[in-house]
Design an enzyme around this catalytic site. Structure first.
Site, mmCIF file in Angstrom:
data_model
loop_
_atom_site.group_PDB
_atom_site.id
_atom_site.type_symbol
_atom_site.label_atom_id
_atom_site.label_comp_id
_atom_site.label_asym_id
_atom_site.label_seq_id
_atom_site.Cartn_x
_atom_site.Cartn_y
_atom_site.Cartn_z
ATOM 1 C CE LYS A 113 30.801 -17.053 36.638
ATOM 2 N NZ LYS A 113 29.680 -17.601 37.412
ATOM 3 C CG HIS A 114 35.929 -21.189 43.464
ATOM 4 N ND1 HIS A 114 36.685 -20.652 44.490
ATOM 5 C CD2 HIS A 114 34.700 -21.426 43.994
ATOM 6 C CE1 HIS A 114 35.948 -20.568 45.587
ATOM 7 N NE2 HIS A 114 34.739 -21.027 45.318
#
Length: 454
Positions: free
Chosen positions: A87-88
């Site tokens: 995930k960012h």
């Protein structure tokens, strides 16, 4: 009825012949080193200088690197097994998810130079090529806005809520600026580079001094706007997430100048409504990681990719010279990153930040990219120890795979109902299968010589 049937059969045969010509191996040969598909051949005879210049190489490492970035991007976008490192990052810092888009931009820059050199050698005039560059950029931006638009999740797409920035929109804008810049100053590759034995030649840099001057001036604009533009209600030069960040002092200042410029020029409803900062910092204002100001550093990233392409072509007969230059660029950009960040996540002058596309983010990911090419080039192209399989195939059809994986993300067999939606294992299996299917699709299309050329 028989005449009608034979007429239809003839029409189908003519259509089949046209399709075959459009995608035959000769036309697709120019796609080998092109991110967006090289322009069609032109009938203009090449000038003597271009005819005598070095023939562009067919480099599998370029397509392999593009494929690695693309497949990682597909896997991340499909959920990455719901693991946090896919995930960012909420704001500052890096995860695996933050690596792929800049690498895609970087290798696009390399492809721009390699394919443009090839096209000019085949006799395409600069004016005609400019038109093709503008048309490609326009198509990318339109596809991004109309087809691949995450604001669909807010309901039927309408102008009031359409997201204007986006991945393909940024690729289109970046491609246009960098390609036009290279086209304006394009000249044949000097023969001296291909025969020179000095490992200390800087001709690949000095021959591009007008482009470097433009890019450095552009970066000066980014620095000036980021650190000196007054933003109402926010401290000048603010680089934080807003919301609960900084003890909640600046809740509506997400992204500082970058967010302010986007909201001022585009309007909050036309930006990404679910930024990664919302999860941890509970930000309430819209913020777009592919906004206007960050596009400047995307251009810088692509131009560094152009530099990698020039190294590959200028010194094509000097493996040692190429590897030394890749290593030097990787170390130089890494040193800049360390200086800007003080080797920390939050304490530096300019933290590594994907949401802002900060200059330290660009230098860090460009440093990684040069080191990756440092490994891929000798392994794939020089020694032939690896063909780039399976990444080479999606790398050859990158736009089709990217658009396809976005459009069909919620359809079987790319997604299905899970028995336990909280289990990492089930998500991991689903996301891996979906990603592998796109690799298989790219392989089949490659074997049939079908490439999406825009």
């Amino acid at each position: 009825m028989a005449d009608s049937g034979s007429a239809h059969a003839k029409d189908l045969e003519d259509f089949h012949d046209w399709i075959s010509k459009a995608i035959n191996s000769q036309e697709t040969d120019g796609l080998i080193n092109s991110e967006l598909g090289s322009p069609s051949r032109a009938g203009d005879p090449p000038s003597e200088a271009w005819r005598q210049s070095a023939t562009p190489l067919r480099l599998r490492c370029v397509d392999t690197f593009r494929g690695v970035a693309l497949i990682l991007m597909v896997f991340v976008n499909y959920g990455g097994g719901k693991y946090w490192y896919f995930k960012h990052a909420s704001w500052n810092g890096l995860t695996v998810a933050d690596l792929v888009f800049p690498w895609f931009v970087f290798i696009m820059g390399s492809s721009i130079f390699l394919s443009m050199t090839s096209v000019l050698q085949r006799g395409c005039s600069k004016f005609r090529l400019l038109g093709k560059i503008a048309w490609r950029s326009f198509l990318l931006i339109c596809i991004g806005i109309v087809i691949v638009n995450p604001n669909y999740c807010l309901g039927p797409l309408s102008w009031e809520k359409v997201r204007i920035p986006g991945v393909l929109q940024r690729l289109g804008g970046t491609y246009f600026v960098v390609a036009v810049l290279e086209l304006l100053f394009a000249k044949p590759v000097p023969e001296i580079c291909t025969s020179e034995r000095s490992c200390f030649s800087l001709l690949d840099i000095t021959s591009s001094w007008p482009q470097w001057l433009f890019v450095l001036m552009l970066e000066g604009v980014w620095l000036a706007l980021t650190f000196f533009l007054p933003v109402p209600g926010c401290p000048t030069g603010y680089l934080g997430p807003g919301g609960l960040g900084d003890w909640g002092k600046y809740p509506n200042c997400t992204g500082g100048a970058a967010g302010y410029i986007d909201r001022l020029l585009l309007g909050g409803h036309h930006l990404y409504q679910h930024p990664s900062s919302a999860v941890l910092y509970h930000t309430e204002v819209a913020y777009d990681p592919e906004g206007i100001l960050g596009t400047i550093n995307s251009i810088v990233m692509a131009f560094l990719g152009v530099q990698a392409g020039k190294i590959l072509l200028y010194y094509k007969d000097q493996t040692k010279g190429i590897l030394i230059r890749f290593a030097a660029w990787g170390c130089f950009l890494g040193f800049i990153s360390v200086a800007l960040t003080k080797a920390s996540e939050n304490e530096g002058f300019i933290p590594v930040n994907k949401n802002l596309w900060s200059i330290s983010y660009v230098t860090t990911l460009s440093s990684f990219a040069f080191f990756i090419l440092l490994v891929l080039y000798p392994v794939v192209d020089v020694k032939g120890l690896w063909t780039g399989t399976p990444f080479f195939y999606p790398g050859m059809n990158s736009i089709l795979v990217y658009v396809g994986h976005e459009v069909f993300a919620n359809y079987f067999p790319f997604q299905w109902r899970l028995g336990d939606s909280e289990a990492h294992k089930e998500h991991l299996v689903q996301n891996t299968v979906a990603t592998a299917l796109w690799v298989l699709i790219a392989y089949v299309l490659y074997k049939k010589k079908v490439f999406w050329k825009i």
